[in-house]
Design an enzyme around this catalytic site. Structure first.
Site, PDB file in Angstrom:
ATOM      1  N   SER A 197       0.866  -1.187   0.000  1.00 45.58           N
ATOM      2  CA  SER A 197       0.000   0.000   0.000  1.00 45.58           C
ATOM      3  C   SER A 197       0.898   1.230   0.000  1.00 45.58           C
ATOM      4  CB  SER A 197      -0.850  -0.015   1.281  1.00 45.58           C
ATOM      5  OG  SER A 197      -1.449   1.252   1.499  1.00 45.58           O
ATOM      6  N   TYR A 203      -1.737  -1.186  10.645  1.00 40.26           N
ATOM      7  CA  TYR A 203      -1.893  -1.394   9.195  1.00 40.26           C
ATOM      8  C   TYR A 203      -0.662  -0.879   8.446  1.00 40.26           C
ATOM      9  CZ  TYR A 203      -3.786  -1.248   4.471  1.00 40.26           C
ATOM     10  OH  TYR A 203      -3.977  -1.433   3.120  1.00 40.26           O
TER      11      TYR A 203
END
Ligand SMILES: NC(=O)c1ccc[n+]([C@@H]2O[C@H](COP(=O)([O-])OP(=O)(O)OC[C@H]3O[C@@H](n4cnc5c(N)ncnc54)[C@H](OP(=O)(O)O)[C@@H]3O)[C@@H](O)[C@H]2O)c1
Length: 270
Positions: free
Chosen positions: A142, A155
């Site tokens: 990401s 995350y």
């Protein structure tokens, strides 16, 4: 890279980016193994792609947030006699909110899925690819991998792990028949924000199929990482031009939950 008559495992194939990978791979003639928890969605996709693209599609219903689930999935494939040439390590989720208010059990699941399952599958399937000198691995990281992400701290850290792990493997496999790429999308139009939070979404969301096309271009060019979209590439390069503290502070301001901006005291300058 020719995907015809290869077999690809796509984790998290029941929706979003994983589903887009499954569609793209089937269109390129790859047989598929689709893995996720939602049996109905996987069966429906398998039926559709098998019929439309004439490829064989297997389904494995699995919760990859359980300990050793990645190793278990690899063993299941082996017992079914399914050799994997292409691994798309895509299943993942993010939790949004201050860490001290987040359920420890959910954090454990997030780490297990985003980090442990991805690592276990890579460790189980890479040796076969190296022995055959043929294969590809796409690990979905990401833009969150490039800087700390306050309110999504776990995350961001899991995605930084995925990026580091993948770049190292890219270097280890250079010059072999195995391609390894980290896909680093920014905000993408998927169900991701239903689990995380709408507030976790920064900038315009890109369609999942565009994200996936960028991954295939990167594989073809032998790139270690790909960040789809110019805006996302610029965002990911911010840490190169500012101190680590500045980057963390800016990220905190961007990600701060709306409920905190009014009533909460401003965080102390570090
Ligand atoms: N959307 C974004 O803006 C964005 C940006 C950057 C990176 N990413 C990454 O892209 C990847 C795919 O996410 P997405 O955006 O496509 O979100 P999504 O639409 O929510 O898809 C997530 C997929 O992961 C599967 N999954 C979730 N928990 C699982 C578990 N415990 N065991 C097995 N499978 C599980 C889901 O299937 P089941 O629910 O059926 O299990 C689903 O197929 C993730 O790694 C995410 O971190 C997304």
């Amino acid at each position: 890279m020719d995907f015809k008559r290869t077999r690809a495992l796509v984790t998290g194939a029941s929706s979003g980016i994983g589903e887009a990978f499954a569609r793209e791979l089937a269109g390129r003639g790859a047989d598929l193994v689709l893995a996720a928890r939602s049996a109905d969605k996987l069966q429906a996709l398998a039926k559709e792609l098998g019929g439309r693209c004439g490829v064989s599609v297997e389904v494995v219903v699995v919760d990859l947030s359980e300990p050793r689930a990645g190793t278990g999935l690899a063993a299941e494939l082996s017992s079914r006699g399914l050799e994997i040439d292409v691994l798309i390590n895509n299943a993942g989720f993010g939790l949004f909110g201050p860490l001290h208010e987040t359920e420890p059990e959910r954090i454990a699941e997030e780490v297990q899925l985003n980090v442990a399952a991805l690592t276990e599958l890579t460790c189980a399937l890479l040796p076969g690819m190296r022995a055959r000198d043929r294969g590809a691995i796409v690990n979905v990281a990401s833009t969150a991998a490039f800087q700390p992400v306050p309110y999504m701290s776990v995350y961001g850290a899991t995605k930084a792990y995925v990026l580091s792990f993948t770049e190292a493997l890219w270097a280890e496999t250079r010059g072999t028949g195995v391609r390894v790429t980290a896909l680093c999308p920014g905000a993408t139009e998927t169900a991701f924000f239903e689990v995380a939070s709408e507030h976790a979404s920064i900038g315009r969301r890109m369609p999942a199929d565009r994200v996936v096309k960028a991954a295939f271009r990167a594989l073809e060019r032998g790139r270690s990482t790909v960040i789809p979209g110019l805006g996302n590439r610029m965002l990911a390069s911010t840490p190169r031009v500012a101190t680590r503290q500045t980057v963390a502070r800016l990220a905190e301001r961007t990600m701060r939950p709306k409920s905190r901006s009014a009533g909460s005291p401003r965080p102390q300058r570090a």
